[in-house]
Design a protein around this motif. Sequence first.
Motif, PDB file in Angstrom:
ATOM      1  N   ALA A 105      56.936 146.508  82.858  1.00  0.00           N
ATOM      2  CA  ALA A 105      57.889 147.580  83.167  1.00  0.00           C
ATOM      3  C   ALA A 105      57.950 147.886  84.670  1.00  0.00           C
ATOM      4  O   ALA A 105      59.037 147.859  85.254  1.00  0.00           O
ATOM      5  CB  ALA A 105      57.564 148.835  82.354  1.00  0.00           C
ATOM      6  N   PRO A 106      56.823 148.159  85.349  1.00  0.00           N
ATOM      7  CA  PRO A 106      56.940 148.410  86.791  1.00  0.00           C
ATOM      8  C   PRO A 106      57.325 147.157  87.576  1.00  0.00           C
ATOM      9  O   PRO A 106      58.039 147.258  88.571  1.00  0.00           O
ATOM     10  CB  PRO A 106      55.553 148.906  87.208  1.00  0.00           C
ATOM     11  CG  PRO A 106      54.626 148.491  86.121  1.00  0.00           C
ATOM     12  CD  PRO A 106      55.448 148.397  84.869  1.00  0.00           C
ATOM     13  N   PHE A 110      60.565 147.557  90.029  1.00  0.00           N
ATOM     14  CA  PHE A 110      60.465 147.564  91.490  1.00  0.00           C
ATOM     15  C   PHE A 110      60.884 146.235  92.110  1.00  0.00           C
ATOM     16  O   PHE A 110      60.608 145.984  93.272  1.00  0.00           O
ATOM     17  CB  PHE A 110      59.059 147.992  91.921  1.00  0.00           C
ATOM     18  CG  PHE A 110      58.791 149.437  91.626  1.00  0.00           C
ATOM     19  CD1 PHE A 110      59.193 150.430  92.511  1.00  0.00           C
ATOM     20  CD2 PHE A 110      58.191 149.825  90.431  1.00  0.00           C
ATOM     21  CE1 PHE A 110      58.986 151.771  92.221  1.00  0.00           C
ATOM     22  CE2 PHE A 110      57.978 151.162  90.139  1.00  0.00           C
ATOM     23  CZ  PHE A 110      58.379 152.133  91.033  1.00  0.00           C
ATOM     24  N   LYS A 111      61.548 145.399  91.297  1.00  0.00           N
ATOM     25  CA  LYS A 111      62.075 144.147  91.837  1.00  0.00           C
ATOM     26  C   LYS A 111      63.010 144.417  93.013  1.00  0.00           C
ATOM     27  O   LYS A 111      63.097 143.628  93.947  1.00  0.00           O
ATOM     28  CB  LYS A 111      62.805 143.396  90.722  1.00  0.00           C
ATOM     29  CG  LYS A 111      63.142 141.980  91.086  1.00  0.00           C
ATOM     30  CD  LYS A 111      63.356 141.087  89.886  1.00  0.00           C
ATOM     31  CE  LYS A 111      64.538 141.522  89.049  1.00  0.00           C
ATOM     32  NZ  LYS A 111      64.945 140.461  88.097  1.00  0.00           N
ATOM     33  N   SER A 112      63.713 145.563  92.967  1.00  0.00           N
ATOM     34  CA  SER A 112      64.671 145.859  94.045  1.00  0.00           C
ATOM     35  C   SER A 112      63.977 146.016  95.396  1.00  0.00           C
ATOM     36  O   SER A 112      64.635 145.967  96.422  1.00  0.00           O
ATOM     37  CB  SER A 112      65.489 147.116  93.710  1.00  0.00           C
ATOM     38  OG  SER A 112      64.658 148.142  93.233  1.00  0.00           O
ATOM     39  N   GLU A 113      62.637 146.188  95.402  1.00  0.00           N
ATOM     40  CA  GLU A 113      61.930 146.308  96.674  1.00  0.00           C
ATOM     41  C   GLU A 113      61.294 144.982  97.084  1.00  0.00           C
ATOM     42  O   GLU A 113      60.424 144.946  97.948  1.00  0.00           O
ATOM     43  CB  GLU A 113      60.871 147.416  96.612  1.00  0.00           C
ATOM     44  CG  GLU A 113      61.437 148.812  96.753  1.00  0.00           C
ATOM     45  CD  GLU A 113      62.214 149.252  95.522  1.00  0.00           C
ATOM     46  OE1 GLU A 113      63.389 149.608  95.658  1.00  0.00           O
ATOM     47  OE2 GLU A 113      61.658 149.198  94.403  1.00  0.00           O
ATOM     48  N   GLY A 114      61.682 143.898  96.423  1.00  0.00           N
ATOM     49  CA  GLY A 114      61.209 142.572  96.826  1.00  0.00           C
ATOM     50  C   GLY A 114      60.104 142.037  95.942  1.00  0.00           C
ATOM     51  O   GLY A 114      59.576 142.742  95.091  1.00  0.00           O
ATOM     52  N   TYR A 115      59.739 140.775  96.142  1.00  0.00           N
ATOM     53  CA  TYR A 115      58.785 140.116  95.256  1.00  0.00           C
ATOM     54  C   TYR A 115      57.333 140.331  95.675  1.00  0.00           C
ATOM     55  O   TYR A 115      56.422 140.061  94.910  1.00  0.00           O
ATOM     56  CB  TYR A 115      59.116 138.624  95.146  1.00  0.00           C
ATOM     57  CG  TYR A 115      60.372 138.428  94.335  1.00  0.00           C
ATOM     58  CD1 TYR A 115      60.314 138.448  92.940  1.00  0.00           C
ATOM     59  CD2 TYR A 115      61.616 138.314  94.943  1.00  0.00           C
ATOM     60  CE1 TYR A 115      61.464 138.322  92.181  1.00  0.00           C
ATOM     61  CE2 TYR A 115      62.776 138.188  94.195  1.00  0.00           C
ATOM     62  CZ  TYR A 115      62.692 138.195  92.815  1.00  0.00           C
ATOM     63  OH  TYR A 115      63.831 138.098  92.055  1.00  0.00           O
ATOM     64  N   PHE A 117      56.168 143.391  97.896  1.00  0.00           N
ATOM     65  CA  PHE A 117      55.891 144.839  97.835  1.00  0.00           C
ATOM     66  C   PHE A 117      56.448 145.472  96.555  1.00  0.00           C
ATOM     67  O   PHE A 117      56.034 146.533  96.150  1.00  0.00           O
ATOM     68  CB  PHE A 117      56.476 145.542  99.059  1.00  0.00           C
ATOM     69  CG  PHE A 117      55.736 145.211 100.312  1.00  0.00           C
ATOM     70  CD1 PHE A 117      54.389 145.508 100.418  1.00  0.00           C
ATOM     71  CD2 PHE A 117      56.368 144.581 101.357  1.00  0.00           C
ATOM     72  CE1 PHE A 117      53.687 145.183 101.567  1.00  0.00           C
ATOM     73  CE2 PHE A 117      55.679 144.252 102.511  1.00  0.00           C
ATOM     74  CZ  PHE A 117      54.329 144.552 102.621  1.00  0.00           C
ATOM     75  N   GLY A 118      57.407 144.806  95.947  1.00  0.00           N
ATOM     76  CA  GLY A 118      57.974 145.333  94.704  1.00  0.00           C
ATOM     77  C   GLY A 118      57.235 144.791  93.499  1.00  0.00           C
ATOM     78  O   GLY A 118      56.268 145.379  93.025  1.00  0.00           O
ATOM     79  N   VAL A 119      57.665 143.633  93.027  1.00  0.00           N
ATOM     80  CA  VAL A 119      57.123 143.071  91.781  1.00  0.00           C
ATOM     81  C   VAL A 119      55.596 143.003  91.807  1.00  0.00           C
ATOM     82  O   VAL A 119      54.913 143.564  90.949  1.00  0.00           O
ATOM     83  CB  VAL A 119      57.698 141.658  91.536  1.00  0.00           C
ATOM     84  CG1 VAL A 119      57.063 141.031  90.297  1.00  0.00           C
ATOM     85  CG2 VAL A 119      59.208 141.717  91.367  1.00  0.00           C
ATOM     86  N   ALA A 120      55.047 142.304  92.800  1.00  0.00           N
ATOM     87  CA  ALA A 120      53.615 142.022  92.771  1.00  0.00           C
ATOM     88  C   ALA A 120      52.783 143.274  93.025  1.00  0.00           C
ATOM     89  O   ALA A 120      51.787 143.525  92.335  1.00  0.00           O
ATOM     90  CB  ALA A 120      53.287 140.944  93.806  1.00  0.00           C
ATOM     91  N   ALA A 121      53.182 144.061  94.007  1.00  0.00           N
ATOM     92  CA  ALA A 121      52.359 145.223  94.357  1.00  0.00           C
ATOM     93  C   ALA A 121      52.402 146.300  93.277  1.00  0.00           C
ATOM     94  O   ALA A 121      51.424 146.999  93.046  1.00  0.00           O
ATOM     95  CB  ALA A 121      52.810 145.795  95.700  1.00  0.00           C
ATOM     96  N   LYS A 122      53.542 146.424  92.595  1.00  0.00           N
ATOM     97  CA  LYS A 122      53.679 147.526  91.630  1.00  0.00           C
ATOM     98  C   LYS A 122      53.263 147.125  90.216  1.00  0.00           C
ATOM     99  O   LYS A 122      53.215 147.964  89.322  1.00  0.00           O
ATOM    100  CB  LYS A 122      55.129 148.019  91.586  1.00  0.00           C
ATOM    101  CG  LYS A 122      55.643 148.533  92.901  1.00  0.00           C
ATOM    102  CD  LYS A 122      55.121 149.917  93.198  1.00  0.00           C
ATOM    103  CE  LYS A 122      55.817 150.448  94.439  1.00  0.00           C
ATOM    104  NZ  LYS A 122      55.437 151.761  94.810  1.00  0.00           N
TER     105      LYS A 122
END
Lengths: 150, 118, 336
Positions: A105-106, A110-115, A117-122
């Motif tokens: 889900a996260p 958060f894909k919109s913030e990039g792969y 800082f978005g996908v991986a970090a969240k």
Amino acid sequence: MAKITQDQKDYQELVKNSKPKPPYLKNLVMAFLVGGLICVIGQLILNFYISLGLESTKEAPSATSATLVFLGAFLTGLGVYDKIGKRAGAGSIVPITGFANSIVAPAMEFKSEGYVFGVAAKMFVVAGPVLVYGIASSALIGLIYYVVKF
Amino acid sequence: MIDYIMAFLVGGLICAVGQILMDFTPLSPAHILVVFVTLGAILSGLGLYQPLIDLAGAGASVPLPGFGHTLVKGVMEEVNKSGALGILTGGLKATAAGITAAIVFGYIMALIFNPKPK
Amino acid sequence: MAVKKLGAQTVKFQNPPSIIATATVVGPVEGKGPLRNYFDLILGDFKFQEKSWEKAEKKMLKEAVEMAVKKSGVPSDKIEYFIAGDLLNQIISASFAARELGYPFLGIYGACSTVAEGLGIGAMLVDGGYADNIVVGTSSHFCSAERQYRFPLELGNQRPPTAQRTVTGAGAAVISTKNQNPRITYVTTGKVIDMGAVDPNDMGSAMAPAAVDTIVMHLEDSKRTPEDYDLIVTGDLASVGKDIAQKLMLQKGIDVSNKYTDCGLLIYSPEQDVHAGGSGCACAAVVTFGYIFNEMQKGRYNKILIVATGALMNSTIVQQGETIPCIAHAVALENL
């Protein structure tokens, strides 16, 4: 934290009495049914892997976990898991499929913030604490076990 | 057949306890998951969780306390085999499949799908 | 000497500024609600042809402002201030809309009370003689608010019955010195009230005391009674907060039961699965600029008190164990 005054206490008492309560019984029954059902599916998968000849105490359970994680992740991707969760509550949060949901889900959101800082970090904002406390407590228990044993 | 019934009952009961904690305490779902995984680890350390697995199979291993149990069981086996280092290696070794699956499938699903507002 | 000031917290305008035009944009869920015929633009999806929820929210606000200005007939270069705010960190919807609109911009933050704060400041500037035409706007978006304040959309959690749904939408209004109804006659600026609420899933009961405090101060300062109004409308207390607010007012001897409603209840129908009701900056904004403005123009209502409410917190400070401070601002709209 600011000190709670008597006025605040009185008001929170009033709020407690006027708040609508969640449908306790319905929630409980749904959590029991859906949670139980997910475990039955787990048992089906487990028995299937055992019938394929996987060793029954380690390999088959590991393969079952991975399969359930896939199912939870896939249903989250399809947008189905949150609909189940809305009704089932803990029934779909507590099984390992819920763990997968809390990772996908996260990551999607958060894909919109990039792969990076978005996908991986969240990815682990919700599931991270489970890993931290699970792994840390298992190490602590292992330490105690080691000290007692040797 | 009896293993499915036991899985259903025990798994359902563990989830029902989670629901009671959600509805009657101020704990958030994240707090409850942390409590469950830690509780599973502690029960496993005391030797109390394995009997539940023997009784209910997936009913005890699929809910989150089962994850805590797998971690602890892995640690203990690894301590038996390779001593103190097992404290650090056993847990993740035993749960590697689930965790790696979560990361890999999680990433793939995030690539393919987008969140849908309701 | 502040000649336009009444009592402790209220101003009374000498030449009550007019709201000459409004515009509203709402999301698909609000577009299925009971007020759907009052909105100017109903979006078919949540993205509004943009790549993210945040960009969609900014576009809604920009669209609402442009529509309001167009309807007002005021040439774009005669708009002297753009006053706006929203819920997102550093009020990016407002400032990014302002980047494209090119008006002199005052960014404000009042959480879901923003619409009343904007109308209040705007009316003061107009009646103070500092401007002839001002546009006020605010926006919120269900998805951008969820991810900032709560959880990812696809997380399978359960919401308690006290939870509210953030309204997807934007509203804007042009305030002017033109001689036209409805007008802004009084503004009561609220104090920050904290009654010890800690549950971020129950904003209604957190904000109710702030709404009541502002209503009481407004009546006291203006020497008015609830009978002076056709309708008293709170911003987004929804079903839980509205009941509590009504109880609190009765305790103070103010009976508003027959003329009190809440934007969070008006915007959705009970069949829509929104728990206690609506919330968010757009909740009070689209109900006020859509429904109430239109009904005042038609003359169905002539005197309305809007009391927009806001919870002034973010998730960081709540996690640090702080209680939730709230605010409410009242704006009296009248056909003179």
